[in-house]
Motif scaffolding. Structure first.
Motif, PDB file in Angstrom:
ATOM      1  N   ALA A   1       0.813  -1.215   0.000  1.00 26.77           N
ATOM      2  CA  ALA A   1       0.000   0.000   0.000  1.00 26.77           C
ATOM      3  C   ALA A   1       0.844   1.261   0.000  1.00 26.77           C
ATOM      4  CB  ALA A   1      -0.926   0.004   1.211  1.00 26.77           C
ATOM      5  N   GLY A   2       2.106   1.157   0.453  1.00 26.86           N
ATOM      6  CA  GLY A   2       3.006   2.296   0.411  1.00 26.86           C
ATOM      7  C   GLY A   2       2.641   3.433   1.342  1.00 26.86           C
ATOM      8  N   LEU A   3       2.205   3.109   2.573  1.00 24.20           N
ATOM      9  CA  LEU A   3       1.794   4.155   3.519  1.00 24.20           C
ATOM     10  C   LEU A   3       2.977   4.797   4.242  1.00 24.20           C
ATOM     11  CD1 LEU A   3      -1.385   2.470   4.945  1.00 24.20           C
ATOM     12  CD2 LEU A   3      -1.309   4.718   3.910  1.00 24.20           C
ATOM     13  N   GLY A   4       4.075   4.085   4.375  1.00 26.35           N
ATOM     14  CA  GLY A   4       5.245   4.656   5.022  1.00 26.35           C
ATOM     15  C   GLY A   4       5.007   5.011   6.480  1.00 26.35           C
ATOM     16  N   ASP A   5       5.642   6.116   6.940  1.00 26.05           N
ATOM     17  CA  ASP A   5       5.523   6.539   8.343  1.00 26.05           C
ATOM     18  C   ASP A   5       4.135   7.056   8.687  1.00 26.05           C
ATOM     19  OD1 ASP A   5       8.149   5.870   8.748  1.00 26.05           O
ATOM     20  OD2 ASP A   5       8.911   7.909   8.406  1.00 26.05           O
ATOM     21  N   ALA A   6       3.329   7.331   7.681  1.00 32.17           N
ATOM     22  CA  ALA A   6       1.975   7.848   7.956  1.00 32.17           C
ATOM     23  C   ALA A   6       1.141   6.854   8.742  1.00 32.17           C
ATOM     24  CB  ALA A   6       1.266   8.188   6.640  1.00 32.17           C
ATOM     25  N   ILE A   7       1.523   5.590   8.726  1.00 32.06           N
ATOM     26  CA  ILE A   7       0.744   4.576   9.447  1.00 32.06           C
ATOM     27  C   ILE A   7       0.728   4.860  10.942  1.00 32.06           C
ATOM     28  CG2 ILE A   7       2.684   3.011   9.839  1.00 32.06           C
ATOM     29  CD1 ILE A   7      -0.896   2.024   8.826  1.00 32.06           C
ATOM     30  N   ASN A   8       1.700   5.624  11.456  1.00 30.62           N
ATOM     31  CA  ASN A   8       1.776   5.919  12.891  1.00 30.62           C
ATOM     32  C   ASN A   8       1.092   7.236  13.263  1.00 30.62           C
ATOM     33  OD1 ASN A   8       3.347   3.589  13.463  1.00 30.62           O
ATOM     34  ND2 ASN A   8       5.168   4.636  12.684  1.00 30.62           N
ATOM     35  N   ARG A   9       0.534   7.947  12.279  1.00 31.85           N
ATOM     36  CA  ARG A   9      -0.181   9.182  12.563  1.00 31.85           C
ATOM     37  C   ARG A   9      -1.664   8.911  12.781  1.00 31.85           C
ATOM     38  NH1 ARG A   9       1.771  11.707   7.713  1.00 31.85           N
ATOM     39  NH2 ARG A   9      -0.405  12.280   7.349  1.00 31.85           N
ATOM     40  N   LYS A  10      -2.326   9.801  13.526  1.00 28.86           N
ATOM     41  CA  LYS A  10      -3.770   9.668  13.722  1.00 28.86           C
ATOM     42  C   LYS A  10      -4.490   9.920  12.397  1.00 28.86           C
ATOM     43  CE  LYS A  10      -3.883  10.744  18.641  1.00 28.86           C
ATOM     44  NZ  LYS A  10      -4.442  11.581  19.723  1.00 28.86           N
ATOM     45  N   VAL A  11      -5.551   9.162  12.179  1.00 25.47           N
ATOM     46  CA  VAL A  11      -6.253   9.220  10.905  1.00 25.47           C
ATOM     47  C   VAL A  11      -6.863  10.597  10.666  1.00 25.47           C
ATOM     48  CG1 VAL A  11      -8.243   8.275   9.660  1.00 25.47           C
ATOM     49  CG2 VAL A  11      -6.673   6.733  10.831  1.00 25.47           C
ATOM     50  N   LYS A  12      -7.200  11.326  11.745  1.00 26.20           N
ATOM     51  CA  LYS A  12      -7.796  12.653  11.561  1.00 26.20           C
ATOM     52  C   LYS A  12      -6.831  13.617  10.871  1.00 26.20           C
ATOM     53  CE  LYS A  12      -6.713  14.223  16.278  1.00 26.20           C
ATOM     54  NZ  LYS A  12      -7.310  14.628  17.573  1.00 26.20           N
ATOM     55  N   THR A  13      -5.527  13.278  10.830  1.00 26.32           N
ATOM     56  CA  THR A  13      -4.551  14.128  10.133  1.00 26.32           C
ATOM     57  C   THR A  13      -4.359  13.704   8.683  1.00 26.32           C
ATOM     58  OG1 THR A  13      -2.622  12.753  10.739  1.00 26.32           O
ATOM     59  CG2 THR A  13      -3.352  14.432  12.331  1.00 26.32           C
ATOM     60  N   TYR A  14      -5.015  12.631   8.255  1.00 26.15           N
ATOM     61  CA  TYR A  14      -4.831  12.101   6.906  1.00 26.15           C
ATOM     62  C   TYR A  14      -5.568  12.963   5.878  1.00 26.15           C
ATOM     63  CZ  TYR A  14      -2.888   7.548   8.370  1.00 26.15           C
ATOM     64  OH  TYR A  14      -2.098   6.561   8.876  1.00 26.15           O
ATOM     65  N   SER A  15      -4.993  13.062   4.705  1.00 27.83           N
ATOM     66  CA  SER A  15      -5.722  13.576   3.557  1.00 27.83           C
ATOM     67  C   SER A  15      -6.679  12.497   3.072  1.00 27.83           C
ATOM     68  CB  SER A  15      -4.750  13.937   2.439  1.00 27.83           C
ATOM     69  OG  SER A  15      -4.097  12.752   1.968  1.00 27.83           O
ATOM     70  N   HIS A  16      -7.576  12.892   2.167  1.00 25.11           N
ATOM     71  CA  HIS A  16      -8.516  11.900   1.629  1.00 25.11           C
ATOM     72  C   HIS A  16      -7.766  10.783   0.912  1.00 25.11           C
ATOM     73  CE1 HIS A  16     -12.366  10.420   0.135  1.00 25.11           C
ATOM     74  NE2 HIS A  16     -11.758  10.243  -1.037  1.00 25.11           N
ATOM     75  N   GLY A  17      -6.702  11.174   0.220  1.00 20.91           N
ATOM     76  CA  GLY A  17      -5.931  10.154  -0.483  1.00 20.91           C
ATOM     77  C   GLY A  17      -5.291   9.154   0.461  1.00 20.91           C
ATOM     78  N   MET A  18      -4.774   9.627   1.598  1.00 22.13           N
ATOM     79  CA  MET A  18      -4.161   8.720   2.567  1.00 22.13           C
ATOM     80  C   MET A  18      -5.215   7.786   3.160  1.00 22.13           C
ATOM     81  SD  MET A  18      -0.992   9.102   2.472  1.00 22.13           S
ATOM     82  CE  MET A  18      -0.701   7.979   3.826  1.00 22.13           C
ATOM     83  N   LYS A  19      -6.426   8.304   3.378  1.00 23.93           N
ATOM     84  CA  LYS A  19      -7.490   7.432   3.892  1.00 23.93           C
ATOM     85  C   LYS A  19      -7.833   6.339   2.887  1.00 23.93           C
ATOM     86  CE  LYS A  19      -9.607  10.982   6.821  1.00 23.93           C
ATOM     87  NZ  LYS A  19     -10.795  11.863   7.022  1.00 23.93           N
ATOM     88  N   GLN A  20      -7.836   6.715   1.608  1.00 26.21           N
ATOM     89  CA  GLN A  20      -8.092   5.702   0.586  1.00 26.21           C
ATOM     90  C   GLN A  20      -6.995   4.635   0.597  1.00 26.21           C
ATOM     91  OE1 GLN A  20     -11.498   6.148  -0.351  1.00 26.21           O
ATOM     92  NE2 GLN A  20     -10.691   5.441  -2.292  1.00 26.21           N
ATOM     93  N   ARG A  21      -5.736   5.068   0.731  1.00 23.21           N
ATOM     94  CA  ARG A  21      -4.625   4.123   0.778  1.00 23.21           C
ATOM     95  C   ARG A  21      -4.739   3.225   1.997  1.00 23.21           C
ATOM     96  NH1 ARG A  21      -0.193   6.970  -1.618  1.00 23.21           N
ATOM     97  NH2 ARG A  21       1.362   5.653  -0.649  1.00 23.21           N
ATOM     98  N   LEU A  22      -5.151   3.826   3.138  1.00 24.80           N
ATOM     99  CA  LEU A  22      -5.330   3.034   4.353  1.00 24.80           C
ATOM    100  C   LEU A  22      -6.450   2.012   4.178  1.00 24.80           C
ATOM    101  CD1 LEU A  22      -4.471   2.617   7.325  1.00 24.80           C
ATOM    102  CD2 LEU A  22      -6.221   4.280   7.967  1.00 24.80           C
ATOM    103  N   ALA A  23      -7.525   2.430   3.500  1.00 25.78           N
ATOM    104  CA  ALA A  23      -8.622   1.503   3.244  1.00 25.78           C
ATOM    105  C   ALA A  23      -8.172   0.343   2.367  1.00 25.78           C
ATOM    106  CB  ALA A  23      -9.795   2.237   2.593  1.00 25.78           C
ATOM    107  N   VAL A  24      -7.352   0.639   1.384  1.00 22.45           N
ATOM    108  CA  VAL A  24      -6.825  -0.428   0.536  1.00 22.45           C
ATOM    109  C   VAL A  24      -5.910  -1.346   1.340  1.00 22.45           C
ATOM    110  CG1 VAL A  24      -5.376  -0.910  -1.465  1.00 22.45           C
ATOM    111  CG2 VAL A  24      -7.071   0.918  -1.564  1.00 22.45           C
ATOM    112  N   ALA A  25      -5.084  -0.747   2.231  1.00 23.96           N
ATOM    113  CA  ALA A  25      -4.225  -1.566   3.092  1.00 23.96           C
ATOM    114  C   ALA A  25      -5.065  -2.469   3.981  1.00 23.96           C
ATOM    115  CB  ALA A  25      -3.330  -0.663   3.944  1.00 23.96           C
ATOM    116  N   GLN A  26      -6.179  -1.953   4.491  1.00 31.81           N
ATOM    117  CA  GLN A  26      -7.071  -2.775   5.321  1.00 31.81           C
ATOM    118  C   GLN A  26      -7.617  -3.939   4.521  1.00 31.81           C
ATOM    119  OE1 GLN A  26     -10.017  -1.024   8.194  1.00 31.81           O
ATOM    120  NE2 GLN A  26     -11.485  -1.800   6.708  1.00 31.81           N
ATOM    121  N   ALA A  27      -8.005  -3.673   3.286  1.00 34.02           N
ATOM    122  CA  ALA A  27      -8.511  -4.749   2.439  1.00 34.02           C
ATOM    123  C   ALA A  27      -7.430  -5.780   2.138  1.00 34.02           C
ATOM    124  CB  ALA A  27      -9.069  -4.179   1.138  1.00 34.02           C
TER     125      ALA A  27
END
Length: 958
Positions: free
Chosen positions: A771-797
């Motif tokens: 998924a290529g989330l990098g260090d963002a995986i350790n940040r709170k989701v409320k700080t994510y851009s919409h694109g990062m949330k989409q990437r996180l959703a794909v990582a969850q899948a």
């Protein structure tokens, strides 16, 4: 019986009933059963109230006259001919009789006469506050027993001796203990969230004395750190004679500190004292200034402490104490329990999730406490101490902890546990965890400012929130951590550890804390509880320092596998009064650079239901619902027999095969006839205009809704809701949804935990890498851009690396660079024999990402196959080249080229005629022409529009 049932089945035609008719019958039976239970269940006993001002005589010589504002709740059937047991219900500090109204009504509904009153110095009662002194508040309560004995409705054990129990929280809890010690007419008590020794409570000392000299050990235990915030709250509410207080479960009333009713100043007219008695007021002003417990103050507080009279208590005692309590922690109830039980008095201890800092805790915990209280009083007031209805042995111990995702939402449910013998705060067993690290230097700030914030006294739920987010200040703390735990560990009791300290002044005030640190590095301090330590006689160098044993506050907490334990030693805390002079201390653990953290454990049995009062109604309800459920079971069994659970062998290795799929909603046809296949290694795009049936198809093949007709085969298994084969699919359908206050990793862990599968199967690292989330995986989701949330959703899948990945609009809201990265993510995922099905409106992206495409229009497949096949071969090709002249001369020499034209500085539009695109590119490269891009003149968009025409106007997604 079976023959009769068969004849009924045939005669009524029930065997031919539709599923809708069966469900209707079952629903009707369920509703009738519920109505019958509601009508049959006895309502609580009705009650009447009597408000009166009762004048009592108290004081050292019994001559001081005080008027108490009282309210008596009497069951309607209570009379001279039907006498009932009584309860004295005392409010918390700063409260009035109104503070405990709800609890009084509940207890009156159980058939008790309940007397509530406003303690002297508060509300409409006269007198001054003496802090539960035996000659004043305790004697007042004893006079109220006299008052009850004169009532014709109250059951008596003898002349002037009412059958009575006493209960209350905090201030009222201490009163119940003291009254039972001084007046043996009390038959049973339930003290809640209260103190054992008020001096030790307000001057906390967490060092375990080990001198062997009883006098020296006692001096150490009283030479603690002043809880200035809590003491100030107590004193401030007394100067105003406030309202509110603590309810039955221990929660702070919203009006507790409002001072709405005001109060007269002290007899001496000192505005600093308000309604406080002069001796108590002057004691507070003195110790709040010095921060030390002097001998006169200790003597006064000891008189108001149950610790001094526990051996006189003969009334069976249920001690309820909260785990979220920095004022009176669990150790206070432990000391009371041991002191009372030492003389053979029946004692039971119950810990719950609330307290002064955490309010009442979840409702499920409150229901458990109310049941325990009613059970206790029923046993000793209604059943004469004999075996009562479901009464538990006196020495059993219960506790509770938040269940579910407590790191997510602070919990909404609590599970109770019980064990036969009370283990105390030391636990029934223990686990040792090694901490390591060298000694460190830390600074005590001048005047204790700035200081860490561990909790917010009296702030209820807000205090609990703050306690989970404590941040120690740089330079003012040292920390040591353990290795990650190999397995889950539930701590029940007081952890202990050895520390060392050196100080240039020979003294130090320190605050020891135990954190739960998750793999992402987020640290949680259980309920904001810390261990204050005052050390004297310290050397100036750490090499000379001797280890001392620190007893941390008792907690109930599950530490998950993979988490670490962190021990922190800090120099200042906003709730305590420490040294005002700046200093630098050196602190270490153990005798060298490591120490064992001893964690108490208790092997307890979960309590089946937190609200056992409803046990019988539940049994009755289940019995009456059985008939309705039989109908539903019959339908389910018949339907399950019709389900074909066989595996289609020819598709056993095919991730997805959809055959003749149809889905209707009434007369509306969402999907008419869908057929397509997804093979291993493919990235398949599901295309179609709005309303074509794409999302409906995805919902069917995910088991989120059932098809009206047709088959969905997942690796040859026919799909059904909840089918085990669904575990081989990962999905993102209809957008991502995450908890914003958690990090990306915490969200993914919570999701995977909900699947019930072992963490090692999640293949967490591989999913994150793809998924290529990098260090963002350790940040709170409320700080994510919409694109990062989409990437996180794909990582969850992708967790668990399922063999089939189904994604609905994964590039929704992404910017061009993010779309390009998502393209690479999906292409990487389809490697190693996995497959991807993606629904998208971005045709250009599908063309660059997908190997295959399925085009759907009006619920039907209008085209499917490889992307280039759908686009079709086109003789016209666009070539972006590095040298247009050289490319032109080369094309002139090639046989079969029908012609070409120059379009811009570097682009040729070539009609290849009979020449293949590959041969043309090969010839150009051999001639030295650099080619940047080869594009068919016709695009997927052209093919798509040709397939669906203009029929999409005005339609919506379905």
């Amino acid at each position: 019986m079976r023959a009769l049932a068969a004849r009924w089945w045939a005669r009524t035609g029930a065997g031919r009933w539709s599923r809708r008719r069966w469900i209707g019958l079952g629903t009707a039976v369920v509703l009738l059963a519920a109505a019958a239970v509601w009508a049959a269940w006895p309502t609580p006993t009705a009650y009447r109230t009597v408000d009166e001002r009762v004048t009592v005589r108290s004081g050292p010589d019994g001559t001081e006259s005080v008027t108490l504002d009282t309210r008596l709740y009497l069951p309607k059937d209570a009379s001279a001919g039907h006498r009932v047991p009584a309860l004295l219900l005392a409010h918390g500090f700063g409260g009035t009789k109104e503070s405990v109204t709800a609890d009084a009504e509940d207890l009156a509904g159980l058939g008790y006469a309940v007397l509530t009153w406003t303690a002297r110095g508060f509300g409409a009662s006269t007198g001054q506050i003496h802090l539960d002194a035996p000659d004043y508040e305790v004697r007042d309560a004893s006079r109220l027993l006299d008052h009850l004995a004169e009532r014709p409705e109250i059951r008596l054990d003898g002349s002037g001796d009412p059958r009575v129990g006493v209960l209350g929280g905090s201030y009222g809890g201490a009163l119940s203990l003291l009254l039972a010690a001084y007046d043996h007419r009390v038959d049973a008590i339930v003290p809640m969230i209260t103190w054992n020794d008020l001096g030790r409570s307000l001057f906390a000392q967490s060092v375990q004395p080990a001198t062997g000299d009883p006098a020296a050990d006692e001096a150490i235990s009283y030479d603690g750190v002043f809880k200035q915030s809590w003491a100030g709250i107590f004193f401030g509410s007394g100067t105003g004679g406030g309202r509110g207080g603590l309810s039955l479960g221990g929660g702070t009333d919203a009006t507790a500190l409002s001072g709405a009713e005001g109060g007269a100043p002290s007899a001496a007219g000192n505005p600093q004292c308000g309604r406080w008695a002069e001796d108590v007021c002057q004691t507070y002003l003195r110790i709040a200034t010095t921060g030390r417990l002097d001998a006169p103050a200790r003597e006064l507080l000891t008189a108001s402490s149950p610790a001094s009279v526990l051996d006189r208590i003969k009334a069976p005692t249920l001690l309820i104490q909260g785990a979220a309590d920095s004022l009176f922690p669990l150790s206070e109830a432990d000391a009371n329990a041991r002191g009372i039980a030492a003389k053979g008095t029946p004692v039971r201890v119950a810990w719950f999730t609330g307290g002064h800092d955490g309010g009442e805790g979840p409702q499920s915990d409150q229901d458990r406490l109310k049941y325990l209280t009613a059970q206790w009083f029923d046993r000793y007031l209604k059943n004469d101490g004999l075996k009562g209805d479901g009464a538990a042995p006196a020495d059993t111990f219960t506790y509770s902890r938040i269940t579910g995702l407590d790191a997510v939402d602070r919990g909404t449910m609590a599970t109770g546990y019980q064990v036969t013998d009370y283990p105390g705060v030391d636990g029934a067993g223990s686990v040792r965890v090694r901490l390591s690290g060298p000694p460190r230097s830390i600074a005590n700030p001048p005047n204790g400012t700035p200081a860490a914030l561990s909790s917010l006294p009296s702030a209820g739920a807000l205090a609990s929130f703050v306690s989970g987010a404590v941040t120690d200040l740089p330079g003012q703390h040292a920390r040591w951590e353990s290795a990650p735990l190999d397995e889950n560990l539930t701590i029940v009791g007081s952890p202990t550890v050895s520390i060392r300290a050196a100080s240039p002044t020979g003294e130090a005030v320190l605050f020891v804390k135990l954190y739960d640190v998750d793999p992402a590095g987020s640290a949680t301090l259980s309920n904001g509880l810390i261990a204050p330590v005052r050390l004297t006689g310290l050397p100036t160098t750490i090499a000379e320092a001797q280890p001392v044993r620190v007893v941390l506050p008792a907690i109930v907490r599950e530490i998950e596998a993979g988490h670490r334990l962190r021990l922190t030693v800090a120099t200042a805390d906003q709730s305590y009064l420490g040294p005002v002079a700046p200093a630098v201390y050196t602190v270490g653990i153990g005798a060298g650079s490591s120490a064992d953290l001893t964690l108490p454990t208790v092997a307890a049995t979960p309590i089946a239901t937190a609200d056992a009062l409803w046990l019988y109604v539940l049994i009755g309800l289940v019995a009456l619902l059985a008939v309705g459920l039989l109908a539903a079971v019959a339908v389910a069994r018949r339907r399950n027999r019709r389900l074909d659970r066989s595996v289609v062998a020819e598709h056993a290795d095919t991730p997805l095969r959809v055959r003749g799929l149809r889905k209707t909603y009434g007369d509306f046809v969402a999907v008419d006839h869908i057929d397509f296949t997804v093979e291993r290694g493919q990235v398949v795009g599901l295309l179609g205009p709005n309303g074509a049936g794409k999302t409906t198809s995805l919902r069917v093949l995910m088991g989120l809704t059932q098809a009206t007709r047709g088959d969905v085969l997942i690796f040859g298994h026919r799909l059904a809701p909840g089918a085990p084969v669904l575990s081989r699919i990962g999905a993102l359908v209809e957008g991502p949804g995450f908890l914003p206050h958690l990090t990306g990793e915490q969200n993914l862990r919570a999701y995977w935990k909900a699947t019930g599968r072992p963490w090692e199967q999640a293949r967490f690292g591989e999913a994150l890498e793809i998924a290529g989330l990098g260090d963002a995986i350790n940040r709170k989701v409320k700080t994510y851009s919409h694109g990062m949330k989409q990437r996180l959703a794909v990582a969850q899948a992708m967790l668990g690396l399922p063999e089939l990945l189904v994604l609905d609009e994964p590039t929704d809201g992404l910017d061009p660079p993010q779309i390009a990265e998502m393209r690479r993510v999906l292409q990487r995922y389809a490697q190693d024999g996995r497959a991807v099905l993606v629904s998208s409106h971005l045709l250009a992206e599908v063309e660059q990402t997908c190997t295959h495409a399925v085009v759907v229009n009006k619920g039907k497949v209008v085209a499917s196959g490889r992307v280039e096949e759908i686009v079709g071969d086109s003789p016209t090709t666009l070539l972006d080249v590095t040298d247009v002249d050289l490319a032109s001369r080369t094309l002139d020499r090639l046989d079969g080229v029908a012609g070409y034209a120059v379009d811009g500085e570097r682009t040729l539009v070539v009609d290849l005629g009979d020449l293949s695109r590959a041969d043309a590119v090969t010839a150009l490269v051999k001639a030295g022409v650099g080619i940047d891009r080869v594009t068919p003149r016709r695009r997927l968009e052209d093919a798509f529009l040709a397939l669906v025409g203009e029929s999409t106007a005005g339609s919506g997604d379905r």
